[in-house]
Write a protein that holds these residues in place. Structure first.
Motif, PDB file in Angstrom:
ATOM      1  N   GLN A  82      13.132  -5.148  -7.024  1.00 30.74           N
ATOM      2  CA  GLN A  82      12.579  -4.946  -8.219  1.00 30.74           C
ATOM      3  C   GLN A  82      11.925  -6.420  -8.616  1.00 30.74           C
ATOM      4  O   GLN A  82      12.666  -7.478  -8.691  1.00 30.74           O
ATOM      5  CB  GLN A  82      13.583  -4.921  -9.304  1.00 30.74           C
ATOM      6  N   MET A  83      10.697  -6.405  -8.773  1.00 30.76           N
ATOM      7  CA  MET A  83       9.988  -7.446  -9.063  1.00 30.76           C
ATOM      8  C   MET A  83       9.456  -7.507 -10.359  1.00 30.76           C
ATOM      9  O   MET A  83       8.684  -6.538 -10.841  1.00 30.76           O
ATOM     10  CB  MET A  83       8.887  -7.412  -8.073  1.00 30.76           C
ATOM     11  N   ASN A  84       9.842  -8.534 -11.072  1.00 32.11           N
ATOM     12  CA  ASN A  84       9.333  -8.562 -12.623  1.00 32.11           C
ATOM     13  C   ASN A  84       8.405  -9.971 -12.538  1.00 32.11           C
ATOM     14  O   ASN A  84       8.711 -10.684 -11.752  1.00 32.11           O
ATOM     15  CB  ASN A  84      10.468  -8.600 -13.533  1.00 32.11           C
ATOM     16  N   SER A  85       7.831 -10.189 -13.775  1.00 37.12           N
ATOM     17  CA  SER A  85       6.996 -11.139 -14.166  1.00 37.12           C
ATOM     18  C   SER A  85       6.188 -11.995 -12.569  1.00 37.12           C
ATOM     19  O   SER A  85       6.243 -13.094 -12.227  1.00 37.12           O
ATOM     20  CB  SER A  85       7.753 -12.452 -14.512  1.00 37.12           C
ATOM     21  N   LEU A  86       5.458 -10.788 -12.159  1.00 34.94           N
ATOM     22  CA  LEU A  86       4.823 -11.064 -10.915  1.00 34.94           C
ATOM     23  C   LEU A  86       3.645 -11.954 -11.062  1.00 34.94           C
ATOM     24  O   LEU A  86       2.892 -12.247 -12.059  1.00 34.94           O
ATOM     25  CB  LEU A  86       4.136  -9.727 -10.387  1.00 34.94           C
ATOM     26  N   LYS A  87       3.525 -12.681 -10.019  1.00 26.48           N
ATOM     27  CA  LYS A  87       2.458 -13.834 -10.038  1.00 26.48           C
ATOM     28  C   LYS A  87       1.487 -13.438  -8.960  1.00 26.48           C
ATOM     29  O   LYS A  87       2.028 -13.000  -8.077  1.00 26.48           O
ATOM     30  CB  LYS A  87       2.907 -15.010  -9.868  1.00 26.48           C
ATOM     31  N   PRO A  88       0.434 -14.237  -9.125  1.00 29.37           N
ATOM     32  CA  PRO A  88      -0.684 -13.773  -8.050  1.00 29.37           C
ATOM     33  C   PRO A  88      -0.172 -14.470  -6.526  1.00 29.37           C
ATOM     34  O   PRO A  88      -0.575 -13.810  -5.507  1.00 29.37           O
ATOM     35  CB  PRO A  88      -1.880 -14.646  -8.481  1.00 29.37           C
ATOM     36  N   GLU A  89       0.658 -15.331  -6.501  1.00 33.19           N
ATOM     37  CA  GLU A  89       1.179 -15.906  -5.325  1.00 33.19           C
ATOM     38  C   GLU A  89       2.188 -15.367  -4.774  1.00 33.19           C
ATOM     39  O   GLU A  89       2.706 -15.349  -3.521  1.00 33.19           O
ATOM     40  CB  GLU A  89       1.543 -17.510  -5.511  1.00 33.19           C
ATOM     41  N   ASP A  90       2.572 -14.157  -5.395  1.00 35.17           N
ATOM     42  CA  ASP A  90       3.468 -12.948  -4.930  1.00 35.17           C
ATOM     43  C   ASP A  90       2.644 -12.022  -4.173  1.00 35.17           C
ATOM     44  O   ASP A  90       3.511 -11.198  -3.185  1.00 35.17           O
ATOM     45  CB  ASP A  90       4.262 -12.336  -5.907  1.00 35.17           C
ATOM     46  N   THR A  91       1.341 -12.161  -4.188  1.00 40.08           N
ATOM     47  CA  THR A  91       0.646 -11.067  -3.073  1.00 40.08           C
ATOM     48  C   THR A  91       0.877 -11.332  -1.717  1.00 40.08           C
ATOM     49  O   THR A  91       1.076 -12.494  -1.137  1.00 40.08           O
ATOM     50  CB  THR A  91      -0.791 -11.375  -3.146  1.00 40.08           C
ATOM     51  N   ALA A  92       1.458 -10.268  -1.065  1.00 36.11           N
ATOM     52  CA  ALA A  92       1.738 -10.431   0.475  1.00 36.11           C
ATOM     53  C   ALA A  92       2.142  -8.851   1.073  1.00 36.11           C
ATOM     54  O   ALA A  92       2.219  -7.890   0.069  1.00 36.11           O
ATOM     55  CB  ALA A  92       2.853 -11.240   0.768  1.00 36.11           C
ATOM     56  N   VAL A  93       2.259  -8.640   2.151  1.00 32.22           N
ATOM     57  CA  VAL A  93       3.164  -7.634   2.800  1.00 32.22           C
ATOM     58  C   VAL A  93       4.555  -7.597   2.719  1.00 32.22           C
ATOM     59  O   VAL A  93       4.830  -8.811   3.098  1.00 32.22           O
ATOM     60  CB  VAL A  93       2.528  -7.282   4.163  1.00 32.22           C
ATOM     61  N   TYR A  94       5.296  -6.899   1.914  1.00 32.31           N
ATOM     62  CA  TYR A  94       6.645  -7.077   1.882  1.00 32.31           C
ATOM     63  C   TYR A  94       7.587  -6.051   2.867  1.00 32.31           C
ATOM     64  O   TYR A  94       6.756  -5.111   2.966  1.00 32.31           O
ATOM     65  CB  TYR A  94       6.990  -6.567   0.404  1.00 32.31           C
ATOM     66  N   TYR A  95       8.424  -6.589   3.687  1.00 26.74           N
ATOM     67  CA  TYR A  95       9.097  -5.867   4.654  1.00 26.74           C
ATOM     68  C   TYR A  95      10.556  -5.904   4.406  1.00 26.74           C
ATOM     69  O   TYR A  95      10.994  -6.882   3.835  1.00 26.74           O
ATOM     70  CB  TYR A  95       9.043  -6.708   5.994  1.00 26.74           C
ATOM     71  N   CYS A  96      11.222  -4.619   4.612  1.00 25.63           N
ATOM     72  CA  CYS A  96      12.696  -4.886   4.499  1.00 25.63           C
ATOM     73  C   CYS A  96      13.271  -4.794   5.829  1.00 25.63           C
ATOM     74  O   CYS A  96      12.303  -4.586   6.807  1.00 25.63           O
ATOM     75  CB  CYS A  96      13.329  -3.386   3.891  1.00 25.63           C
ATOM     76  N   ALA A  97      14.450  -5.199   5.878  1.00 24.29           N
ATOM     77  CA  ALA A  97      14.924  -5.462   7.427  1.00 24.29           C
ATOM     78  C   ALA A  97      16.478  -5.215   7.236  1.00 24.29           C
ATOM     79  O   ALA A  97      16.939  -5.519   6.079  1.00 24.29           O
ATOM     80  CB  ALA A  97      14.710  -6.741   7.833  1.00 24.29           C
ATOM     81  N   LEU A  98      17.151  -5.035   8.476  1.00 24.45           N
ATOM     82  CA  LEU A  98      18.533  -4.812   8.316  1.00 24.45           C
ATOM     83  C   LEU A  98      19.091  -5.647   9.443  1.00 24.45           C
ATOM     84  O   LEU A  98      18.804  -5.985  10.598  1.00 24.45           O
ATOM     85  CB  LEU A  98      18.861  -3.302   8.923  1.00 24.45           C
ATOM     86  N   ASP A  99      20.384  -6.291   9.096  1.00 20.70           N
ATOM     87  CA  ASP A  99      20.990  -7.468   9.885  1.00 20.70           C
ATOM     88  C   ASP A  99      22.234  -6.686  10.634  1.00 20.70           C
ATOM     89  O   ASP A  99      22.988  -6.392   9.718  1.00 20.70           O
ATOM     90  CB  ASP A  99      21.615  -8.756   9.027  1.00 20.70           C
TER      91      ASP A  99
END
Length: 124
Positions: A82-99
């Protein structure tokens, strides 16, 4: 084998919100910590947040703390960002991962299984 599929990315204005989802299959999801990372063009893949198997412990990178949360629903085999108060510097490809090591890693090398990524673009 584990399959992770992210969804929920898109274009949003600064100050807005998005919720990313990551659906898992192939392993007993509730045993493992899950993480979110992000990678901007020309930059390394950075840690965003991680949550332990039960959802009782979560870690956040300093630059998202207070704005992002990482809940999980083990019955649905899904972890969210859940991403709130987003900023331009949050621009990216987001990946989930399992440990798979039953830990709660905060570096990309501690995660063996990755989704394909979802693009998040925050306009100013």
């Amino acid at each position: 084998q584990v399959q992770l599929v992210e969804s929920g990315g898109g274009l949003v204005q600064a100050g807005g919100s998005l919720r990313l989802s990551c659906a898992a299959s192939g392993r007993t999801f509730s045993w493992y910590a899950m993480g979110w990372f992000r990678q901007a063009p020309g930059k390394e893949r950075d840690f965003v947040a991680a949550i332990n198997w039960s959802g009782g412990i979560a870690y956040y990178a300093g630059y998202v703390k207070g704005r992002f949360t990482i809940p999980r629903d083990n019955a649905k085999r899904t972890v969210y960002l859940q991403m709130n108060s987003l900023k331009p510097e949050d621009t990216a490809v987001y990946y989930c991962a399992l440990d798979p090591r039953l830990g709660l890693g905060r570096t990309a090398t501690e995660y063996d299984y990755w989704g394909q990524g979802t693009q998040v673009t925050v306009s100013s």
